[in-house]
Write a protein that holds these residues in place. Structure first.
Motif, PDB file in Angstrom:
ATOM      1  N   LEU A   1       0.808  -1.218   0.000  1.00 55.55           N
ATOM      2  CA  LEU A   1       0.000   0.000   0.000  1.00 55.55           C
ATOM      3  C   LEU A   1       0.842   1.270   0.000  1.00 55.55           C
ATOM      4  O   LEU A   1       0.295   2.373   0.080  1.00 55.55           O
ATOM      5  CB  LEU A   1      -0.924   0.018   1.236  1.00 55.55           C
ATOM      6  N   PHE A   2       2.173   1.136  -0.076  1.00 50.71           N
ATOM      7  CA  PHE A   2       3.022   2.326  -0.017  1.00 50.71           C
ATOM      8  C   PHE A   2       3.121   2.972  -1.398  1.00 50.71           C
ATOM      9  O   PHE A   2       3.537   2.336  -2.363  1.00 50.71           O
ATOM     10  CB  PHE A   2       4.415   1.968   0.490  1.00 50.71           C
ATOM     11  N   ARG A   3       2.701   4.233  -1.485  1.00 50.94           N
ATOM     12  CA  ARG A   3       2.756   4.981  -2.733  1.00 50.94           C
ATOM     13  C   ARG A   3       3.367   6.351  -2.461  1.00 50.94           C
ATOM     14  O   ARG A   3       3.186   6.925  -1.388  1.00 50.94           O
ATOM     15  CB  ARG A   3       1.366   5.176  -3.336  1.00 50.94           C
ATOM     16  N   THR A   4       4.048   6.898  -3.460  1.00 52.76           N
ATOM     17  CA  THR A   4       4.569   8.254  -3.376  1.00 52.76           C
ATOM     18  C   THR A   4       4.213   8.997  -4.649  1.00 52.76           C
ATOM     19  O   THR A   4       4.018   8.382  -5.709  1.00 52.76           O
ATOM     20  CB  THR A   4       6.103   8.270  -3.205  1.00 52.76           C
ATOM     21  N   ARG A   5       4.120  10.314  -4.531  1.00 58.58           N
ATOM     22  CA  ARG A   5       3.897  11.138  -5.714  1.00 58.58           C
ATOM     23  C   ARG A   5       4.585  12.477  -5.529  1.00 58.58           C
ATOM     24  O   ARG A   5       4.397  13.136  -4.491  1.00 58.58           O
ATOM     25  CB  ARG A   5       2.410  11.351  -5.987  1.00 58.58           C
TER      26      ARG A   5
ATOM     27  N   GLU B   1       4.707  16.205  -6.557  1.00 50.92           N
ATOM     28  CA  GLU B   1       3.678  17.083  -7.099  1.00 50.92           C
ATOM     29  C   GLU B   1       4.095  17.790  -8.379  1.00 50.92           C
ATOM     30  O   GLU B   1       3.286  18.025  -9.256  1.00 50.92           O
ATOM     31  CB  GLU B   1       3.293  18.136  -6.046  1.00 50.92           C
ATOM     32  N   GLU B   2       5.361  18.129  -8.516  1.00 52.18           N
ATOM     33  CA  GLU B   2       5.808  18.900  -9.685  1.00 52.18           C
ATOM     34  C   GLU B   2       5.568  18.154 -10.996  1.00 52.18           C
ATOM     35  O   GLU B   2       5.224  18.751 -12.006  1.00 52.18           O
ATOM     36  CB  GLU B   2       7.299  19.219  -9.566  1.00 52.18           C
ATOM     37  N   THR B   3       5.737  16.853 -10.964  1.00 52.06           N
ATOM     38  CA  THR B   3       5.617  16.063 -12.190  1.00 52.06           C
ATOM     39  C   THR B   3       4.379  15.185 -12.211  1.00 52.06           C
ATOM     40  O   THR B   3       4.049  14.605 -13.238  1.00 52.06           O
ATOM     41  CB  THR B   3       6.844  15.148 -12.346  1.00 52.06           C
ATOM     42  N   SER B   4       3.710  15.105 -11.030  1.00 52.33           N
ATOM     43  CA  SER B   4       2.543  14.230 -10.884  1.00 52.33           C
ATOM     44  C   SER B   4       2.871  12.776 -11.197  1.00 52.33           C
ATOM     45  O   SER B   4       2.006  11.992 -11.556  1.00 52.33           O
ATOM     46  CB  SER B   4       1.374  14.697 -11.769  1.00 52.33           C
ATOM     47  N   ARG B   5       4.174  12.431 -11.107  1.00 51.92           N
ATOM     48  CA  ARG B   5       4.551  11.024 -11.290  1.00 51.92           C
ATOM     49  C   ARG B   5       4.225  10.254 -10.029  1.00 51.92           C
ATOM     50  O   ARG B   5       4.510  10.702  -8.926  1.00 51.92           O
ATOM     51  CB  ARG B   5       6.045  10.895 -11.576  1.00 51.92           C
ATOM     52  N   GLU B   6       3.636   9.099 -10.177  1.00 44.99           N
ATOM     53  CA  GLU B   6       3.320   8.257  -9.045  1.00 44.99           C
ATOM     54  C   GLU B   6       4.162   6.998  -9.108  1.00 44.99           C
ATOM     55  O   GLU B   6       4.287   6.389 -10.169  1.00 44.99           O
ATOM     56  CB  GLU B   6       1.837   7.895  -9.011  1.00 44.99           C
ATOM     57  N   ALA B   7       4.756   6.637  -7.977  1.00 46.39           N
ATOM     58  CA  ALA B   7       5.572   5.425  -7.919  1.00 46.39           C
ATOM     59  C   ALA B   7       4.979   4.481  -6.906  1.00 46.39           C
ATOM     60  O   ALA B   7       4.616   4.895  -5.806  1.00 46.39           O
ATOM     61  CB  ALA B   7       7.013   5.778  -7.517  1.00 46.39           C
ATOM     62  N   ARG B   8       4.883   3.227  -7.260  1.00 49.08           N
ATOM     63  CA  ARG B   8       4.373   2.237  -6.324  1.00 49.08           C
ATOM     64  C   ARG B   8       5.512   1.339  -5.901  1.00 49.08           C
ATOM     65  O   ARG B   8       6.240   0.818  -6.755  1.00 49.08           O
ATOM     66  CB  ARG B   8       3.267   1.417  -6.965  1.00 49.08           C
TER      67      ARG B   8
END
Length: 392
Positions: free
Chosen positions: A374-378, A380-387
């Motif tokens: 369930l760990f996710r990061t994003r 904000e500058e690029t709106s890239r999401e990494a799981r």
């Protein structure tokens, strides 16, 4: 015994005339009364609360100033004895949105602990994973499984659950540090155990060695004692010394200046404390990291599932969490709730920081979220999401 036919139901349902709800009719209202009596809740009335588009933390961002914490802890030292009952002179951070509970976040507990000269904090153990981090002072030894471990400025001292531990102050001055535990998580999942230990420490445990036995075994970079090999979920190294943390951060920034990779961002060095038997997080439920940002360096707005607590170890800066923004200095603590954007800008200089940079200690519940996928990061500058997935 309560008569179920006359008991007041804790379930309360209201038929609402909204586009996403069924038409309000006398039959629907009667159906809802039947649900209430049978202790049933239809999903169509609560899906927005139960399954929102993104995490909505019960906690809110908040800052505690170190000077205030230290003053109140000092006053407590004059008034509140250490012994059975309270066990510790530990004063927990209470997030303003969590109803007065002694929780920094819904999963993390943080406190300032204060020990007067000559005092002993009695022995106990618990399933909660814990650590101590020292922002200033020395003179206290924590005794884990009868192994005295010195505590000094910048030291990080993790301790996995169900290890016997006590503290003693052998100095002429009081000493304060922060404690971090997973108390809220274990309490809410109803998994915690606690045992009282001995009332007194032995003469041997009152010793003040420069290095603990655990450091003599495990405190050699890249080298493990063959006699002790085997995976452990909690680190067997009971103290990660500031001299090593400082050197690692300094070297990362030096490599960056020389044009080599080493930092996570411009002017941003970052290290993670790891378990030497697994190379993973030091504790099963807590991740601990240390950041160094040179003057002018910034952490771009970033969101993570799960929550963090930060303490400013040295320097000054500007921190923004969600809609909250503060100027911070040595010792201040702040919380970052789940999925709240965090940005940090260093304003440190040699006049307010030994390193000339903004130094930040961080602990979080990331291992819990990683193990549950369930760990996710994003960013904000690029709106890239990494799981991020658990390491196998």
């Amino acid at each position: 015994m309560t008569d179920p036919d006359n008991a007041v139901s804790p379930v309360s349902l209201t038929a609402e005339d909204r586009p996403d709800q069924p038409p309000v009719t006398p039959e629907l209202i009667e159906l809802y009364r039947g649900f209430e009596k049978a202790l049933l809740v239809p999903l169509w009335t609560r899906i927005g609360d139960l399954m929102p588009e993104h995490p909505r933390s019960k906690a809110q961002p908040h800052l505690w100033e170190w000077k205030t914490l230290l003053d109140l802890a000092s006053r407590s030292g004059d008034l509140v004895p250490v012994g059975r009952g309270g066990e510790r002179r530990a004063i927990a951070l209470a997030n303003p949105s969590l109803g007065g509970r002694p929780y920094a976040t819904p999963t993390l507990w943080a406190a300032i602990q204060y020990l007067m000269p000559g005092e002993n904090a009695p022995e106990h153990r618990h399933t909660q994973n814990a650590f101590r981090f020292v922002v200033e002072g020395e003179g206290v030894w924590t005794v884990v499984e009868r192994d005295p471990v010195p505590m000094r400025r910048g030291d990080f001292l993790p301790q996995a659950g169900m290890n016997w531990h006590a503290h003693h102050n052998s100095a002429d001055e009081p000493m304060a540090w922060i404690d971090g535990l997973d108390i809220p998580f274990q309490y809410d999942v109803e998994a915690q155990f606690f045992d009282f230990g001995r009332d007194e420490l032995s003469e041997e445990e009152h010793a003040t060695p420069d290095r603990s036995r655990s450091e003599r075994l495990w405190g050699h970079p890249g080298l493990a004692p063959v006699s002790q090999l085997g995976r452990r979920e909690g680190t067997p190294l009971l103290c990660y010394r500031w001299v090593d943390t400082d050197a690692a951060l300094t070297d990362q920034l030096a490599l960056e200046r020389e044009g080599h990779p080493g930092t996570v961002g411009p002017g941003h060095a970052l290290v993670r404390y790891t378990n030497p038997t697994t190379a993973g997080d030091v504790l099963p439920t807590i991740r601990a990291q240390f950041h160094r940002l040179v003057r002018g360096a910034e952490i771009a707005p970033r969101r993570e599932t799960g929550s963090s607590v930060y303490q400013v170890f040295d320097g000054t800066g500007r921190v923004t969490v969600g809609d909250f923004s503060w100027s911070v200095q040595r010792g201040d603590l702040f919380v970052v709730p789940s999925w709240q954007p965090l940005s940090i800008r260093s304003e440190a200089s040699p006049s307010d920081s030994d390193s000339g940079a903004l130094d930040l200690f961080q602990f979080s519940d990331a291992p819990l979220f990683t193990k549950l996928n369930l760990f996710r990061t994003r960013i904000e500058e690029t709106s890239r999401e990494a799981r991020h997935y658990p390491t196998r």
